[in-house]
Design a protein around this motif. Structure first.
Motif, short mmCIF file in Angstrom:
data_model
loop_
_atom_site.label_atom_id
_atom_site.label_comp_id
_atom_site.label_asym_id
_atom_site.label_seq_id
_atom_site.Cartn_x
_atom_site.Cartn_y
_atom_site.Cartn_z
N MET A 1 0.85 -1.17 0.00
CA MET A 1 0.00 0.00 0.00
C MET A 1 0.90 1.24 0.00
O MET A 1 1.77 1.38 0.84
N SER A 2 0.67 2.13 -0.94
CA SER A 2 1.49 3.33 -1.01
C SER A 2 0.83 4.45 -0.23
O SER A 2 -0.38 4.63 -0.29
N HIS A 3 1.64 5.18 0.46
CA HIS A 3 1.12 6.30 1.25
C HIS A 3 1.71 7.59 0.72
O HIS A 3 2.92 7.73 0.60
N THR A 4 0.84 8.50 0.41
CA THR A 4 1.28 9.82 0.00
C THR A 4 1.47 10.65 1.26
O THR A 4 0.61 10.65 2.13
N PRO A 5 2.62 11.33 1.38
CA PRO A 5 2.81 12.13 2.58
C PRO A 5 1.73 13.21 2.69
O PRO A 5 1.31 13.79 1.70
N GLU A 6 1.30 13.42 3.92
CA GLU A 6 0.29 14.44 4.19
C GLU A 6 0.87 15.82 3.91
O GLU A 6 1.96 16.14 4.36
N LYS A 7 0.14 16.62 3.17
CA LYS A 7 0.59 17.99 2.90
C LYS A 7 0.33 18.86 4.12
O LYS A 7 -0.63 18.63 4.86
N ALA A 8 1.16 19.84 4.29
CA ALA A 8 1.00 20.78 5.40
C ALA A 8 0.06 21.91 4.99
O ALA A 8 -0.03 22.27 3.81
N PHE A 9 -0.63 22.48 5.96
CA PHE A 9 -1.45 23.66 5.70
C PHE A 9 -0.54 24.82 5.34
O PHE A 9 0.50 25.02 5.95
N ALA A 158 -4.19 23.39 1.17
CA ALA A 158 -3.28 22.50 0.45
C ALA A 158 -3.55 21.03 0.75
O ALA A 158 -3.15 20.15 -0.02
N ARG A 159 -4.23 20.74 1.83
CA ARG A 159 -4.50 19.35 2.22
C ARG A 159 -5.72 18.79 1.51
O ARG A 159 -5.95 17.58 1.55
N HIS A 160 -6.51 19.64 0.85
CA HIS A 160 -7.74 19.17 0.19
C HIS A 160 -7.39 18.39 -1.07
O HIS A 160 -6.63 18.86 -1.91
N ARG A 161 -7.97 17.21 -1.17
CA ARG A 161 -7.74 16.33 -2.32
C ARG A 161 -9.02 16.18 -3.12
O ARG A 161 -10.10 16.27 -2.54
N PRO A 162 -8.97 15.98 -4.40
CA PRO A 162 -7.77 15.68 -5.18
C PRO A 162 -7.00 16.91 -5.63
O PRO A 162 -5.85 16.80 -6.05
#
Length: 181
Positions: A1-9, A158-162
């Motif tokens: 399972m690949s994990h994308t690093p959480e972006k910072a605000f 910046a944390r909002h995906r996609p």
């Protein structure tokens, strides 16, 4: 399972402009709502003003912020209706390099849930001008809550995906700063 690093605000510098012939700093509840929400979200109030509903006064004030490398977002409230004095879209549209067509469409869709067919009288507008993101909202406090809470807040996080606008604003800022030397 690949994990994308959480972006910072990433806190952004946001200017708020109330378009009104009658509101004062003491009676500007829509501007107050936007300032409260943007600061609660962690952003910085870059500037705030009230300008009469006049195409050229609006363009002049917004142009100052568009030219200011430290202002990344401008949110306007008021002047988006159909009265003879409502001129925000006419004032702002010529300043935009790109329009965010989906902003007005989505705002009206969400508003329909709240105010029914009266939403067709909203000429909410969004776009990008010289690397500055601009949102034009109706002048009611409820419309400002709807616009911020249901659309703008996530698009400025910046944390909002996609996707969100933060990366675009950061790249634009880098270009603007390089151009200014």
């Amino acid at each position: 399972m690949s994990h994308t690093p959480e972006k910072a605000f990433v806190p952004l510098n946001i200017a708020v402009l109330t378009v009104s012939d009658t509101r004062t700093p003491e009676t500007d509840t829509s501007g107050d709502t936007l300032v409260e929400r943007l600061t609660e979200a962690g952003h910085t109030l870059a500037d705030r003003d009230i300008v009469r509903d006049d195409i050229y006064a609006l363009r002049a004030r917004v142009s100052q912020w568009i030219a200011d490398v430290d202002t990344q977002v401008v949110i306007l409230t008021g002047g988006t209706g159909f009265s003879h004095r409502d001129s925000t879209p006419e004032a702002i549209a010529p300043l935009l390099d790109k329009q965010i067509e989906g902003f007005g469409e989505l705002f009206r869709q969400i508003s329909y849930e709240e105010i029914g067919t009266s939403t067709i009288q909203s000429r909410a507008l969004g776009g990008l001008a010289n690397g500055t993101l601009i949102f034009c909202l109706p002048g009611s406090t409820g419309a400002c809550r709807t616009g911020w809470d249901r659309i703008i807040k996530e698009q400025l996080d910046a944390r909002h995906r996609p996707c969100n606008f933060v990366g675009t604003l950061q790249r634009a800022l880098e270009v603007r700063q390089a151009e200014q030397g």
